[in-house]
Design a protein around this motif. Sequence first.
Motif, PDB file in Angstrom:
ATOM      1  N   ILE A 158       0.829  -1.209   0.000  1.00 60.79           N
ATOM      2  CA  ILE A 158       0.000   0.000   0.000  1.00 60.79           C
ATOM      3  C   ILE A 158       0.861   1.255   0.000  1.00 60.79           C
ATOM      4  O   ILE A 158       0.586   2.219  -0.718  1.00 60.79           O
ATOM      5  CB  ILE A 158      -0.941   0.009   1.224  1.00 60.79           C
ATOM      6  N   SER A 159       1.933   1.242   0.794  1.00 59.69           N
ATOM      7  CA  SER A 159       2.754   2.451   0.944  1.00 59.69           C
ATOM      8  C   SER A 159       3.437   2.873  -0.347  1.00 59.69           C
ATOM      9  O   SER A 159       3.801   4.045  -0.498  1.00 59.69           O
ATOM     10  CB  SER A 159       3.814   2.236   2.039  1.00 59.69           C
ATOM     11  N   GLN A 160       3.598   1.951  -1.300  1.00 57.30           N
ATOM     12  CA  GLN A 160       4.230   2.324  -2.567  1.00 57.30           C
ATOM     13  C   GLN A 160       3.431   3.392  -3.311  1.00 57.30           C
ATOM     14  O   GLN A 160       3.988   4.188  -4.073  1.00 57.30           O
ATOM     15  CB  GLN A 160       4.399   1.093  -3.460  1.00 57.30           C
ATOM     16  N   TYR A 161       2.108   3.428  -3.078  1.00 61.04           N
ATOM     17  CA  TYR A 161       1.252   4.405  -3.763  1.00 61.04           C
ATOM     18  C   TYR A 161       0.965   5.648  -2.920  1.00 61.04           C
ATOM     19  O   TYR A 161       0.422   6.629  -3.430  1.00 61.04           O
ATOM     20  CB  TYR A 161      -0.082   3.759  -4.140  1.00 61.04           C
ATOM     21  N   THR A 162       1.306   5.604  -1.652  1.00 66.14           N
ATOM     22  CA  THR A 162       0.934   6.688  -0.736  1.00 66.14           C
ATOM     23  C   THR A 162       1.434   8.071  -1.158  1.00 66.14           C
ATOM     24  O   THR A 162       0.670   9.045  -1.126  1.00 66.14           O
ATOM     25  CB  THR A 162       1.422   6.364   0.690  1.00 66.14           C
ATOM     26  N   PRO A 163       2.714   8.232  -1.558  1.00 65.85           N
ATOM     27  CA  PRO A 163       3.174   9.573  -1.935  1.00 65.85           C
ATOM     28  C   PRO A 163       2.380  10.170  -3.094  1.00 65.85           C
ATOM     29  O   PRO A 163       1.998  11.343  -3.047  1.00 65.85           O
ATOM     30  CB  PRO A 163       4.638   9.347  -2.313  1.00 65.85           C
ATOM     31  N   ALA A 164       2.121   9.381  -4.132  1.00 65.78           N
ATOM     32  CA  ALA A 164       1.388   9.894  -5.295  1.00 65.78           C
ATOM     33  C   ALA A 164      -0.052  10.212  -4.938  1.00 65.78           C
ATOM     34  O   ALA A 164      -0.590  11.264  -5.324  1.00 65.78           O
ATOM     35  CB  ALA A 164       1.445   8.882  -6.440  1.00 65.78           C
TER      36      ALA A 164
ATOM     37  N   GLU B 230       8.975  11.762  -5.610  1.00 62.85           N
ATOM     38  CA  GLU B 230       9.485  12.885  -6.400  1.00 62.85           C
ATOM     39  C   GLU B 230       8.327  13.724  -6.943  1.00 62.85           C
ATOM     40  O   GLU B 230       8.419  14.957  -7.015  1.00 62.85           O
ATOM     41  CB  GLU B 230      10.354  12.360  -7.550  1.00 62.85           C
ATOM     42  N   PHE B 231       7.236  13.068  -7.293  1.00 61.41           N
ATOM     43  CA  PHE B 231       6.020  13.758  -7.755  1.00 61.41           C
ATOM     44  C   PHE B 231       5.472  14.658  -6.653  1.00 61.41           C
ATOM     45  O   PHE B 231       5.155  15.830  -6.883  1.00 61.41           O
ATOM     46  CB  PHE B 231       4.992  12.695  -8.148  1.00 61.41           C
ATOM     47  N   LEU B 232       5.381  14.136  -5.443  1.00 55.00           N
ATOM     48  CA  LEU B 232       4.915  14.915  -4.296  1.00 55.00           C
ATOM     49  C   LEU B 232       5.866  16.078  -4.014  1.00 55.00           C
ATOM     50  O   LEU B 232       5.440  17.204  -3.712  1.00 55.00           O
ATOM     51  CB  LEU B 232       4.786  14.010  -3.073  1.00 55.00           C
ATOM     52  N   TRP B 233       7.160  15.817  -4.119  1.00 54.81           N
ATOM     53  CA  TRP B 233       8.169  16.847  -3.886  1.00 54.81           C
ATOM     54  C   TRP B 233       8.029  17.987  -4.887  1.00 54.81           C
ATOM     55  O   TRP B 233       8.022  19.159  -4.513  1.00 54.81           O
ATOM     56  CB  TRP B 233       9.564  16.228  -3.978  1.00 54.81           C
TER      57      TRP B 233
ATOM     58  N   VAL C 287       5.235  24.821  -1.443  1.00 54.36           N
ATOM     59  CA  VAL C 287       4.103  25.088  -0.539  1.00 54.36           C
ATOM     60  C   VAL C 287       4.525  24.817   0.894  1.00 54.36           C
ATOM     61  O   VAL C 287       4.382  25.649   1.784  1.00 54.36           O
ATOM     62  CB  VAL C 287       2.887  24.218  -0.913  1.00 54.36           C
ATOM     63  N   ASN C 288       5.050  23.630   1.104  1.00 49.53           N
ATOM     64  CA  ASN C 288       5.558  23.232   2.420  1.00 49.53           C
ATOM     65  C   ASN C 288       6.564  22.114   2.198  1.00 49.53           C
ATOM     66  O   ASN C 288       6.190  21.021   1.753  1.00 49.53           O
ATOM     67  CB  ASN C 288       4.417  22.754   3.321  1.00 49.53           C
ATOM     68  N   ILE C 289       7.812  22.379   2.474  1.00 48.40           N
ATOM     69  CA  ILE C 289       8.873  21.418   2.187  1.00 48.40           C
ATOM     70  C   ILE C 289       8.655  20.079   2.880  1.00 48.40           C
ATOM     71  O   ILE C 289       9.083  19.028   2.411  1.00 48.40           O
ATOM     72  CB  ILE C 289      10.250  22.008   2.560  1.00 48.40           C
ATOM     73  N   TRP C 290       7.926  20.101   4.004  1.00 47.29           N
ATOM     74  CA  TRP C 290       7.713  18.870   4.749  1.00 47.29           C
ATOM     75  C   TRP C 290       6.782  17.900   4.028  1.00 47.29           C
ATOM     76  O   TRP C 290       6.836  16.702   4.251  1.00 47.29           O
ATOM     77  CB  TRP C 290       7.198  19.175   6.153  1.00 47.29           C
ATOM     78  N   TYR C 291       5.920  18.430   3.181  1.00 46.39           N
ATOM     79  CA  TYR C 291       5.089  17.543   2.365  1.00 46.39           C
ATOM     80  C   TYR C 291       5.984  16.681   1.478  1.00 46.39           C
ATOM     81  O   TYR C 291       5.811  15.474   1.372  1.00 46.39           O
ATOM     82  CB  TYR C 291       4.126  18.347   1.486  1.00 46.39           C
ATOM     83  N   GLY C 292       6.947  17.353   0.825  1.00 42.86           N
ATOM     84  CA  GLY C 292       7.858  16.636  -0.056  1.00 42.86           C
ATOM     85  C   GLY C 292       8.748  15.660   0.687  1.00 42.86           C
ATOM     86  O   GLY C 292       8.954  14.527   0.242  1.00 42.86           O
TER      87      GLY C 292
END
Length: 252
Positions: free
Chosen positions: A85-91, A159-162, A168-173
């Motif tokens: 599941i976690s493989q898709y979490t960032p996107a 990298e997409f999230l980054w 916006v907020n570096i911590w998101y990335g």
Amino acid sequence: MNKFSLIYLLLFGSYAFAQQVSPTDSLQKLTVENLKFNKKQLIIPAVCLTYGILALDSDFLKDLNIEIRNELKENIDKKFTIDDISQYTPAVSVYVLNNIGVKGKNNLKDRSIILATSYIIMSGTTIGLKSWTKVERPDGSSNNSFPSGHTATAFSGAEFLWQEYKDVNIWYGISGYIVATGTGFFRIYNARHWLSDVVMGAGIGILSTKVSYWIFPYVQNKLFRSHKNTTTAVAPFYNGKQLGLGLIMIVK
């Protein structure tokens, strides 16, 4: 030229054309922010790819794979399948953040095209290498260990999230990369991959997304030219084994 040198050349040859990206004035009008190519952006993925390729033929790195696997095996009580599941979490997080009102860099259509392009590059590269190298998995279940597809997917999304939220907020990335690193760790922990598989997957994932941003103006211009009546939707799917995202575009 040996097999492993050829892999290296094929990977970087397929990505090197991105250095030539210099959008024309007409392409500059696209709604997405064009990211300028910077060689420094290649450092991390290049190190990961180099390590992974060298590990295919290095006795030292192969022994390191086995040593890490044996060390974990002694301390493993049970497997954790959270990496499925976690493989898709960032996107997925990019779409969740936008849906709750935290706007990223690009609109729904543009970011979806970028993500789809990244996944095409990433999956094509990983599947091709798996079929060619035929490395046995640590658990002996199959001969398609190299590279780690789960890790590549996770780092592609990170990298997409980054890219979408670093301004916006570096911590998101950063959080995306933390989740991706955890995904890679659990692939090793669950005896599904060697360390070198995970490092290679990380490099492929990061570079695939960077390339998708660099070439987006051309993909947009050639395949997704603007239409007055276009409906775009992104929907998650789950088939009992795999979780993912589906892109639906209706052009009138």
